[in-house]
Structure formats: structure tokens, C-alpha cells
Design an enzyme around this catalytic site. Structure first.
Site, short mmCIF file in Angstrom:
data_model
loop_
_atom_site.label_atom_id
_atom_site.label_comp_id
_atom_site.label_asym_id
_atom_site.label_seq_id
_atom_site.Cartn_x
_atom_site.Cartn_y
_atom_site.Cartn_z
N SER A 94 -2.61 -0.43 -40.11
CA SER A 94 -2.84 -0.14 -41.52
C SER A 94 -3.37 1.27 -41.68
O SER A 94 -3.83 1.89 -40.72
CB SER A 94 -3.88 -1.14 -42.07
OG SER A 94 -4.35 -0.76 -43.34
N TYR A 128 -11.55 -6.13 -42.58
CA TYR A 128 -10.15 -5.71 -42.49
C TYR A 128 -10.03 -4.37 -41.76
O TYR A 128 -9.19 -4.21 -40.87
CB TYR A 128 -9.55 -5.60 -43.89
CG TYR A 128 -8.06 -5.35 -43.90
CD1 TYR A 128 -7.16 -6.40 -43.74
CD2 TYR A 128 -7.55 -4.06 -44.07
CE1 TYR A 128 -5.79 -6.17 -43.74
CE2 TYR A 128 -6.18 -3.83 -44.08
CZ TYR A 128 -5.31 -4.88 -43.92
OH TYR A 128 -3.95 -4.65 -43.92
#
Length: 247
Positions: free
Chosen positions: A136, A149
Site C-alpha cells: 500500500s 493498517y
């Protein structure tokens, strides 16, 4: 050269492929000839196509990891492929809940470790393989109210490099794809919020949000012989976000 991107004879396990990014990647790999094993708790739509297997299961289940890898790679004629895509997210201002941290790390990072560890045993014996992990923007940049995350994706990024180092001598490659803002069910809240959407688009050189299909090309490249001498790398599929120096 014309077969450089062909995945005929390859077998790919794609976690979290019931929808969103995983589904887009799985469809792309299948279109180029790979047999697909899609793993998810729920498959949003049924795919009735030869060589596209949809398996309902928890990606954190070690027994499932072992069984699927053994079945999928048993008759692999060319390159065994693993795509670690499954992921969850939990955004919360203030004191971040421990249970959200634990769940996010378990699904996003520990499960990816388990699938990679299991797949690697088969790939080493076959002396070939491609492991693709979906990281990501948050693997290298700080984002607010979501430490779990960001930590999980940062962990994915460096775990992949560690496996690339350990598995290279067996002919097994491991690389990351780092998506930017992709329009999925996970991000639809931000997409539908005019202020948040505008703020995110300001970072993008290509002025649109990505789609799951935009990730398929990078996955096909990393899975195929076109990238046979590439390992331990990060490919940012982010519309130019991480290269943009001035907004």
C-alpha cells in the site's frame, strides 16, 4: 517474445479474491492463462469458467493454507504463483482499540506470512515461483487514525524483501505491488465524500482513482517470465502519488 507474458500452465493462489482488488487481479491472471484458486470468506459473484476455483475459507487458517497449496501446486506445469492480497482496515480517531490492531495484523500480515511460508515449500522443490504481495501507499507513508493498517502494510513490504533474499537461490521471486487509492468497497466512503475525494486526487498525477483492473497488469508482469530477473522490488501502482513532489 510473444509468449513473455503468457501464464499458460501456471497456477495462482489469490487470497481475498472474492471482490475488489483481489478479484480484479485474479481475473487478469486467468485471462492470461493461469489456473486460479480464489480464497475468501465470501465471493461476491460466482465465476463459471474453466480453471477458476472459488474456495470459501478464512485466510488465517493454517490448515487451509496447507491444503490449498498442496492441491493447487500438485499439477502445476509452469510457474506456481501466490498473491497475498487479503486485507482489512479499521480507522478510528483517538485511542486505537487493541482488538482492531490484532485483527488487522492477523489478516494483513500474519496470514500473508503463513501463505508465503507454505507456498515457498512447494516452490523450492519446483525451483521456480512468483510471490506477489499487495502492500500500500501506507507501507512507506504515514496515514492518520489507522496505525494497524500502516504497520501491517509496512511489515508486508519488508517481509517480502526478506523472503526474496531467502528464496532467490531456489529460483523463487518475491515482489510487492503498492496500490494507491483504488475504488473498492473498502474506499468507497472516501470516494463518495467530496472533500476527501478532492484531497486525495490532489496527490495523483493521473487525475482519477484506480480500479482493481489497474492492478492486474502489474500482477501479470510479476507473475510471468517478463519479470524473471526481478525480485525484492516494489511497484507503485498509485497514479503518481508517491512521486508527486508538489500539490
Amino acid at each position: 517474445m510473444q509468449d513473455l507474458f503468457s501464464l499458460k500452465g501456471c497456477v495462482a493462489i489469490v487470497t481475498g479474491a472474492g471482490r475488489g482488488n483481489g478479484f480484479g487481479i485474479a481475473k487478469g491472471l486467468h485471462k492470461f492463462g493461469a489456473e486460479i484458486y480464489s480464497i475468501d470468506l465470501q465471493h461476491k459473484e460466482n465465476v463459471e469458467a474453466e480453471g477458476f476455483h472459488q474456495i470459501v475459507g478464512d485466510v488465517t487458517d493454517e490448515k487451509l493454507q496447507e491444503e490449498v497449496c498442496a492441491k493447487a501446486y500438485a499439477n502445476c506445469e509452469k510457474t506456481p504463483i501466490l498473491v497475498n492480497n487479503a486485507g482489512v482496515t479499521h480507522v478510528e480517531e483517538g485511542k486505537y482499540p487493541r482488538d482492531a490492531w490484532d485483527k488487522t495484523i492477523e489478516v494483513n500480515l500474519t496470514a500473508a506470512f503463513g501463505w508465503t511460508r507454505e507456498a515457498a515449500e512447494h516452490m523450492k522443490k519446483m525451483e521456480r515461483g512468483s510471490i506477489i504481495s499487495i502492500s500500500s501507499l501506507g507501507a512507506s507513508l504515514g496515514f492518520p487514525a489507522n496505525p494497524a493498517y500502516v504497520a501491517s502494510k509496512g511489515g508486508i513490504r519488508l517481509m517480502t524483501k526478506a523472503f526474496a533474499r531467502d528464496l532467490g537461490k531456489y529460483g523463487v521471486r518475491a515482489n510487492n505491488i503498492a496500490p494507491g487509492y483504488i475504488k473498492t468497497e473498502m474506499t468507497i466512503g472516501s470516494f463518495n465524500d467530496p472533500e476527501k475525494r478532492k484531497a486525495r486526487e490532489a496527490h495523483m498525477m493521473i487525475k482519477r482513482w484506480g480500479t482493481p483492473e489497474d492492478l492486474a497488469g502489474a500482477a501479470i508482469f510479476l507473475a510471468s517470465d517478463a519479470s524473471v530477473y526481478i525480485t525484492g522490488q516494489d511497484i507503485n501502482v498509485d497514479g503518481g502519488w508517491t512521486a508527486n513532489g508538489l500539490m
